[in-house]
Design a protein around this motif. Structure first.
Motif, mmCIF file in Angstrom:
data_model
loop_
_atom_site.group_PDB
_atom_site.id
_atom_site.type_symbol
_atom_site.label_atom_id
_atom_site.label_comp_id
_atom_site.label_asym_id
_atom_site.label_seq_id
_atom_site.Cartn_x
_atom_site.Cartn_y
_atom_site.Cartn_z
ATOM 1 N N ASN A 28 0.945 -1.458 -0.212
ATOM 2 C CA ASN A 28 0.245 -0.319 0.060
ATOM 3 C C ASN A 28 0.670 1.394 0.252
ATOM 4 O O ASN A 28 0.207 2.271 0.620
ATOM 5 C CB ASN A 28 -0.848 0.224 1.219
ATOM 6 C CG ASN A 28 -2.130 -1.032 1.319
ATOM 7 O OD1 ASN A 28 -2.578 -1.339 0.188
ATOM 8 N ND2 ASN A 28 -2.022 -2.137 1.880
ATOM 9 N N ASP A 29 1.876 1.456 -0.605
ATOM 10 C CA ASP A 29 2.832 2.103 -1.197
ATOM 11 C C ASP A 29 4.021 2.562 0.224
ATOM 12 O O ASP A 29 4.265 3.853 0.629
ATOM 13 C CB ASP A 29 1.953 3.451 -1.299
ATOM 14 C CG ASP A 29 1.653 3.446 -3.004
ATOM 15 O OD1 ASP A 29 1.606 2.517 -3.594
ATOM 16 O OD2 ASP A 29 0.679 4.382 -3.448
ATOM 17 N N GLN A 30 3.668 2.201 1.137
ATOM 18 C CA GLN A 30 4.417 2.737 2.240
ATOM 19 C C GLN A 30 5.530 0.714 2.664
ATOM 20 O O GLN A 30 4.911 -0.760 2.062
ATOM 21 C CB GLN A 30 3.523 2.385 3.429
ATOM 22 C CG GLN A 30 2.540 2.945 3.726
ATOM 23 C CD GLN A 30 2.895 4.661 3.408
ATOM 24 O OE1 GLN A 30 4.134 4.632 4.719
ATOM 25 N NE2 GLN A 30 2.487 5.376 3.732
ATOM 26 N N GLU A 156 11.488 3.375 -3.400
ATOM 27 C CA GLU A 156 10.496 5.260 -3.380
ATOM 28 C C GLU A 156 10.243 6.333 -4.625
ATOM 29 O O GLU A 156 9.481 7.015 -5.008
ATOM 30 C CB GLU A 156 11.581 6.162 -2.352
ATOM 31 C CG GLU A 156 11.261 5.746 -1.023
ATOM 32 C CD GLU A 156 12.416 6.109 -0.035
ATOM 33 O OE1 GLU A 156 13.410 7.775 -0.298
ATOM 34 O OE2 GLU A 156 12.565 6.273 0.721
ATOM 35 N N ILE A 159 7.111 4.458 -5.663
ATOM 36 C CA ILE A 159 6.384 5.028 -4.954
ATOM 37 C C ILE A 159 5.811 6.189 -5.513
ATOM 38 O O ILE A 159 4.287 6.821 -6.388
ATOM 39 C CB ILE A 159 6.020 4.766 -3.867
ATOM 40 C CG1 ILE A 159 6.081 3.303 -3.211
ATOM 41 C CG2 ILE A 159 5.041 6.147 -2.987
ATOM 42 C CD1 ILE A 159 7.419 3.665 -1.608
ATOM 43 N N ARG A 160 6.709 7.294 -5.565
ATOM 44 C CA ARG A 160 6.400 8.450 -6.291
ATOM 45 C C ARG A 160 6.101 9.219 -7.924
ATOM 46 O O ARG A 160 5.128 9.843 -8.082
ATOM 47 C CB ARG A 160 7.929 9.410 -6.112
ATOM 48 C CG ARG A 160 7.945 11.182 -5.986
ATOM 49 C CD ARG A 160 7.309 11.871 -5.228
ATOM 50 N NE ARG A 160 8.022 11.271 -3.389
ATOM 51 C CZ ARG A 160 9.556 11.711 -2.680
ATOM 52 N NH1 ARG A 160 10.162 12.613 -3.533
ATOM 53 N NH2 ARG A 160 9.102 11.239 -1.860
ATOM 54 N N GLN A 161 6.579 7.794 -8.481
ATOM 55 C CA GLN A 161 6.185 7.903 -10.048
ATOM 56 C C GLN A 161 4.795 7.596 -9.874
ATOM 57 O O GLN A 161 3.931 8.299 -10.602
ATOM 58 C CB GLN A 161 6.894 7.171 -10.323
ATOM 59 C CG GLN A 161 8.331 7.562 -11.313
ATOM 60 C CD GLN A 161 9.064 6.936 -11.996
ATOM 61 O OE1 GLN A 161 8.939 5.152 -11.755
ATOM 62 N NE2 GLN A 161 10.566 7.266 -12.827
ATOM 63 N N GLY A 162 4.221 6.734 -9.375
ATOM 64 C CA GLY A 162 2.452 6.619 -9.039
ATOM 65 C C GLY A 162 2.174 7.501 -8.804
ATOM 66 O O GLY A 162 0.515 8.226 -9.316
ATOM 67 N N GLN A 163 2.149 8.420 -7.859
ATOM 68 C CA GLN A 163 1.957 8.835 -6.977
ATOM 69 C C GLN A 163 1.722 10.288 -8.268
ATOM 70 O O GLN A 163 0.450 11.545 -8.464
ATOM 71 C CB GLN A 163 3.101 10.008 -6.072
ATOM 72 C CG GLN A 163 2.326 9.012 -4.542
ATOM 73 C CD GLN A 163 3.436 9.230 -3.824
ATOM 74 O OE1 GLN A 163 3.876 10.268 -3.559
ATOM 75 N NE2 GLN A 163 3.046 8.392 -2.663
ATOM 76 N N ILE A 164 2.804 10.636 -8.816
ATOM 77 C CA ILE A 164 2.637 11.921 -9.597
ATOM 78 C C ILE A 164 2.420 12.008 -11.240
ATOM 79 O O ILE A 164 1.487 12.610 -11.812
ATOM 80 C CB ILE A 164 4.166 12.452 -10.505
ATOM 81 C CG1 ILE A 164 4.845 12.499 -8.631
ATOM 82 C CG2 ILE A 164 4.061 12.943 -11.320
ATOM 83 C CD1 ILE A 164 6.558 13.377 -8.621
ATOM 84 N N GLY A 166 0.439 8.684 -11.849
ATOM 85 C CA GLY A 166 -0.438 7.822 -11.909
ATOM 86 C C GLY A 166 -0.166 6.195 -12.229
ATOM 87 O O GLY A 166 0.700 6.247 -12.301
ATOM 88 N N LEU A 167 -0.686 5.113 -12.423
ATOM 89 C CA LEU A 167 -0.637 3.753 -12.299
ATOM 90 C C LEU A 167 -0.622 3.772 -13.306
ATOM 91 O O LEU A 167 0.022 2.241 -14.120
ATOM 92 C CB LEU A 167 -1.084 2.965 -10.930
ATOM 93 C CG LEU A 167 -1.297 2.721 -9.315
ATOM 94 C CD1 LEU A 167 -2.873 2.169 -9.038
ATOM 95 C CD2 LEU A 167 0.303 2.985 -9.991
#
Length: 177
Positions: A28-30, A156, A159-164, A166-167
């Motif tokens: 879950n991104d952690q 990281e 995770i950051r690329q997913g946040q910026i 999208g998936l």
């Protein structure tokens, strides 16, 4: 996202010469768990490789072999698992070469390469090396070429690329090994 980021360092150009391995588990991104081990390869050391990662033959004299740790890490390399690496071509080839060298069963898993996602999603960077991408995404990489530090940075980055971004573009980059 749920995945395991991996990084190997090698003693020489021989792919089965792994001298360190790190796994970073993300749920879950952690980042929820980490594994790091020095490894004793059955090969000679190259001075060039040792100068890059700082691991010398005497450092691994009492370390386990890849075959010794495989039972511990094998569950992370199954068909339903996502394995992520920065320059996955290298890290997956080291894994496969170690499995072959020690006559262990082949592993099949999903692979995502943050080097490739970075080239696609961040084309304006001067290069797409781990430290460059980490800097661009404001990710700390204090001990580059330490397998654990590199695996954490890789995790990281994804995770950051997913946040910026999208998936969707990340899912397009997944392949099977």
């Amino acid at each position: 996202m749920n995945f395991v980021a991996i990084d190997f360092e090698t003693a020489s150009a021989k792919r089965h010469s792994a001298v360190s391995l790190a796994l970073v588990v993300v749920r879950n991104d952690q980042i929820v768990d980490q594994f790091y081990s020095l490894l004793k390869p059955d090969t000679a050391f190259s001075n060039r490789n040792s100068q890059i990662h700082g691991i010398y033959e005497e450092d691994v004299a009492n370390a386990p072999t890849f075959k010794d740790i495989w039972p511990t890490i094998a569950p992370f390399f199954q068909e339903e698992k996502m394995v992520v690496a920065h320059n996955a071509t290298f890290d997956v080839s080291v894994l496969k070469a170690c499995l072959d060298y020690y006559d262990l069963p082949d592993a099949h898993f999903q692979v995502l390469d943050t080097l490739k996602t970075s080239r696609k999603l961040m084309p304006d960077l001067v290069n797409h090396k781990l430290n460059t991408v980490s800097d661009a995404l404001d990710i700390s990489l204090e001990n580059h070429h330490n397998a654990l530090a590199d695996a954490i940075a890789c995790a990281e980055i994804l995770i950051r690329q997913g946040q910026i971004f999208g998936l969707a573009p990340l899912k397009e980059a997944v392949r099977y090994k």
